[in-house]
Scaffold this active site. Structure first.
Site, PDB file in Angstrom:
ATOM      1  N   ASP A   8       0.867  -1.180   0.000  1.00  0.00           N
ATOM      2  CA  ASP A   8       0.000   0.000   0.000  1.00  0.00           C
ATOM      3  C   ASP A   8       0.908   1.236   0.000  1.00  0.00           C
ATOM      4  O   ASP A   8       2.134   1.118  -0.166  1.00  0.00           O
ATOM      5  CB  ASP A   8      -1.002  -0.035   1.171  1.00  0.00           C
ATOM      6  CG  ASP A   8      -0.354   0.229   2.535  1.00  0.00           C
ATOM      7  OD1 ASP A   8       0.893   0.331   2.621  1.00  0.00           O
ATOM      8  OD2 ASP A   8      -1.100   0.334   3.530  1.00  0.00           O
ATOM      9  N   HIS A   9       0.318   2.409   0.213  1.00  0.00           N
ATOM     10  CA  HIS A   9       1.111   3.652   0.197  1.00  0.00           C
ATOM     11  C   HIS A   9       2.196   3.639   1.273  1.00  0.00           C
ATOM     12  O   HIS A   9       3.287   4.176   1.065  1.00  0.00           O
ATOM     13  CB  HIS A   9       0.195   4.869   0.375  1.00  0.00           C
ATOM     14  CG  HIS A   9      -0.690   4.772   1.577  1.00  0.00           C
ATOM     15  ND1 HIS A   9      -1.757   3.891   1.633  1.00  0.00           N
ATOM     16  CD2 HIS A   9      -0.659   5.394   2.773  1.00  0.00           C
ATOM     17  CE1 HIS A   9      -2.337   3.996   2.816  1.00  0.00           C
ATOM     18  NE2 HIS A   9      -1.693   4.902   3.529  1.00  0.00           N
ATOM     19  N   CYS A  65       3.117  -3.139   4.115  1.00  0.00           N
ATOM     20  CA  CYS A  65       2.287  -1.975   4.446  1.00  0.00           C
ATOM     21  C   CYS A  65       3.004  -1.250   5.585  1.00  0.00           C
ATOM     22  O   CYS A  65       4.187  -1.498   5.831  1.00  0.00           O
ATOM     23  CB  CYS A  65       0.838  -2.360   4.754  1.00  0.00           C
ATOM     24  SG  CYS A  65       0.571  -3.326   6.244  1.00  0.00           S
ATOM     25  N   GLY A  66       2.314  -0.350   6.270  1.00  0.00           N
ATOM     26  CA  GLY A  66       2.978   0.416   7.316  1.00  0.00           C
ATOM     27  C   GLY A  66       3.537  -0.481   8.401  1.00  0.00           C
ATOM     28  O   GLY A  66       4.716  -0.406   8.766  1.00  0.00           O
ATOM     29  N   THR A  67       2.679  -1.348   8.919  1.00  0.00           N
ATOM     30  CA  THR A  67       3.108  -2.270   9.980  1.00  0.00           C
ATOM     31  C   THR A  67       3.376  -3.680   9.454  1.00  0.00           C
ATOM     32  O   THR A  67       3.991  -4.485  10.149  1.00  0.00           O
ATOM     33  CB  THR A  67       1.997  -2.404  11.041  1.00  0.00           C
ATOM     34  OG1 THR A  67       0.810  -2.870  10.362  1.00  0.00           O
ATOM     35  CG2 THR A  67       1.708  -1.079  11.733  1.00  0.00           C
ATOM     36  N   GLY A  68       2.845  -3.991   8.300  1.00  0.00           N
ATOM     37  CA  GLY A  68       2.896  -5.357   7.768  1.00  0.00           C
ATOM     38  C   GLY A  68       1.733  -6.204   8.260  1.00  0.00           C
ATOM     39  O   GLY A  68       1.526  -7.322   7.776  1.00  0.00           O
ATOM     40  N   ILE A  69       0.972  -5.667   9.202  1.00  0.00           N
ATOM     41  CA  ILE A  69      -0.098  -6.473   9.821  1.00  0.00           C
ATOM     42  C   ILE A  69      -1.297  -6.626   8.878  1.00  0.00           C
ATOM     43  O   ILE A  69      -1.716  -7.742   8.561  1.00  0.00           O
ATOM     44  CB  ILE A  69      -0.541  -5.853  11.167  1.00  0.00           C
ATOM     45  CG1 ILE A  69       0.613  -5.856  12.170  1.00  0.00           C
ATOM     46  CG2 ILE A  69      -1.741  -6.619  11.736  1.00  0.00           C
ATOM     47  CD1 ILE A  69       0.345  -5.058  13.448  1.00  0.00           C
ATOM     48  N   GLY A  70      -1.840  -5.487   8.436  1.00  0.00           N
ATOM     49  CA  GLY A  70      -3.056  -5.544   7.612  1.00  0.00           C
ATOM     50  C   GLY A  70      -2.842  -6.345   6.342  1.00  0.00           C
ATOM     51  O   GLY A  70      -3.667  -7.206   5.989  1.00  0.00           O
ATOM     52  N   HIS A  98      10.504 -23.792   8.921  1.00  0.00           N
ATOM     53  CA  HIS A  98       9.523 -24.503   9.753  1.00  0.00           C
ATOM     54  C   HIS A  98       8.086 -24.350   9.263  1.00  0.00           C
ATOM     55  O   HIS A  98       7.278 -25.252   9.459  1.00  0.00           O
ATOM     56  CB  HIS A  98       9.592 -23.999  11.205  1.00  0.00           C
ATOM     57  CG  HIS A  98      10.811 -24.465  11.930  1.00  0.00           C
ATOM     58  ND1 HIS A  98      10.956 -24.363  13.295  1.00  0.00           N
ATOM     59  CD2 HIS A  98      11.960 -25.050  11.478  1.00  0.00           C
ATOM     60  CE1 HIS A  98      12.131 -24.868  13.658  1.00  0.00           C
ATOM     61  NE2 HIS A  98      12.761 -25.276  12.578  1.00  0.00           N
ATOM     62  N   ARG A 132       9.039 -33.223  10.599  1.00  0.00           N
ATOM     63  CA  ARG A 132       7.891 -32.992  11.477  1.00  0.00           C
ATOM     64  C   ARG A 132       7.134 -31.720  11.100  1.00  0.00           C
ATOM     65  O   ARG A 132       5.950 -31.586  11.394  1.00  0.00           O
ATOM     66  CB  ARG A 132       8.328 -32.922  12.945  1.00  0.00           C
ATOM     67  CG  ARG A 132       9.226 -31.746  13.263  1.00  0.00           C
ATOM     68  CD  ARG A 132       9.792 -31.843  14.670  1.00  0.00           C
ATOM     69  NE  ARG A 132      10.571 -30.682  15.032  1.00  0.00           N
ATOM     70  CZ  ARG A 132      11.838 -30.469  14.667  1.00  0.00           C
ATOM     71  NH1 ARG A 132      12.449 -31.357  13.888  1.00  0.00           N
ATOM     72  NH2 ARG A 132      12.479 -29.391  15.053  1.00  0.00           N
ATOM     73  N   HIS A 133       7.826 -30.814  10.431  1.00  0.00           N
ATOM     74  CA  HIS A 133       7.180 -29.548  10.058  1.00  0.00           C
ATOM     75  C   HIS A 133       6.139 -29.762   8.958  1.00  0.00           C
ATOM     76  O   HIS A 133       5.174 -29.022   8.867  1.00  0.00           O
ATOM     77  CB  HIS A 133       8.230 -28.520   9.641  1.00  0.00           C
ATOM     78  CG  HIS A 133       9.232 -28.288  10.726  1.00  0.00           C
ATOM     79  ND1 HIS A 133       8.892 -27.711  11.929  1.00  0.00           N
ATOM     80  CD2 HIS A 133      10.553 -28.604  10.813  1.00  0.00           C
ATOM     81  CE1 HIS A 133       9.963 -27.670  12.707  1.00  0.00           C
ATOM     82  NE2 HIS A 133      10.975 -28.215  12.056  1.00  0.00           N
TER      83      HIS A 133
HETATM   84  C1  RB5 Z   1      -2.025   2.766   6.454  1.00  0.00           C
HETATM   85  O1  RB5 Z   1      -1.987   3.992   7.092  1.00  0.00           O
HETATM   86  C2  RB5 Z   1      -1.761   1.649   7.447  1.00  0.00           C
HETATM   87  O2  RB5 Z   1      -2.894   1.439   8.218  1.00  0.00           O
HETATM   88  C3  RB5 Z   1      -1.358   0.397   6.722  1.00  0.00           C
HETATM   89  O3  RB5 Z   1      -0.225   0.642   5.953  1.00  0.00           O
HETATM   90  C4  RB5 Z   1      -1.013  -0.800   7.585  1.00  0.00           C
HETATM   91  O4  RB5 Z   1      -0.111  -0.467   8.582  1.00  0.00           O
HETATM   92  C5  RB5 Z   1      -2.149  -1.584   8.061  1.00  0.00           C
HETATM   93  O5  RB5 Z   1      -2.005  -2.630   8.718  1.00  0.00           O
END
Ligand code: RB5
Length: 147
Positions: A8-9, A65-70, A98, A132-133
């Site tokens: 993303d951005h 993404c910003g955090t990689g989470i989303g 693994h 095992r993995h």
């Molecule tokens: C965008 O501002 C931010 O929410 C996205 O990049 C990401 O961190 C979401 O998990």
């Protein structure tokens, strides 16, 4: 080896750096966007990279993404995807050895570019250990089938 990249951005700038890094090392790239730092929604890019991996257009994917989470959550919604969010190269190596991860997720606001390249290299040069993995990764696929 061909790698799909998607961001993303928040991950756009790091995606470009990773692209340059990988092209220099002889990897082929499928760039799934985004193509600017204009605000976009990360699920589309996680999904595009996930589809490219599952449809075997590429060998592996990298999503940012910003955090990689989303974007990792989004990529993991594609059946058969095992996207691993990694903040160091040990995690990246283990994600391949693994967990047989097929997508690496990075947070551009979490790791700097130097560390990101180390993580990418660790991920792309490691391989699945099997044994095992395999049983454990197969259990995840079974859960997915029945979900
Ligand atoms: C965008 O501002 C931010 O929410 C996205 O990049 C990401 O961190 C979401 O998990």
């Amino acid at each position: 080896m061909k790698i799909a990249l998607g961001a993303d951005h928040g991950g756009f700038e790091l995606k470009n750096k990773i692209k340059e890094h990988l092209l220099y090392r002889g990897y082929e790239i499928l760039d799934c966007g985004t193509d600017s730092d204009q605000s976009v929604d990360y699920p589309e890019y996680g999904f595009k990279v996930g589809k490219a991996v599952i449809e075997k257009q590429v060998d592996m994917g990298i999503v940012i993404c910003g955090t990689g989470i989303g974007i990792s959550i989004a990529a993991n919604k594609v059946k058969g995807i095992r996207a691993a969010l990694c903040t160091d190269s040990y995690m990246a190596k283990m994600a391949r050895e693994h967990n047989n991860a097929n997508i690496l997720a990075l947070g551009a606001r979490v790791v700097g570019p130097g560390l990101a390249m180390d993580i990418v290299d660790a991920f792309l040069t490691a391989s699945f250990s099997g044994w095992r993995h395999t049983r454990r990764v197969d259990q995840i696929s079974e859960f997915e089938k029945n979900a």
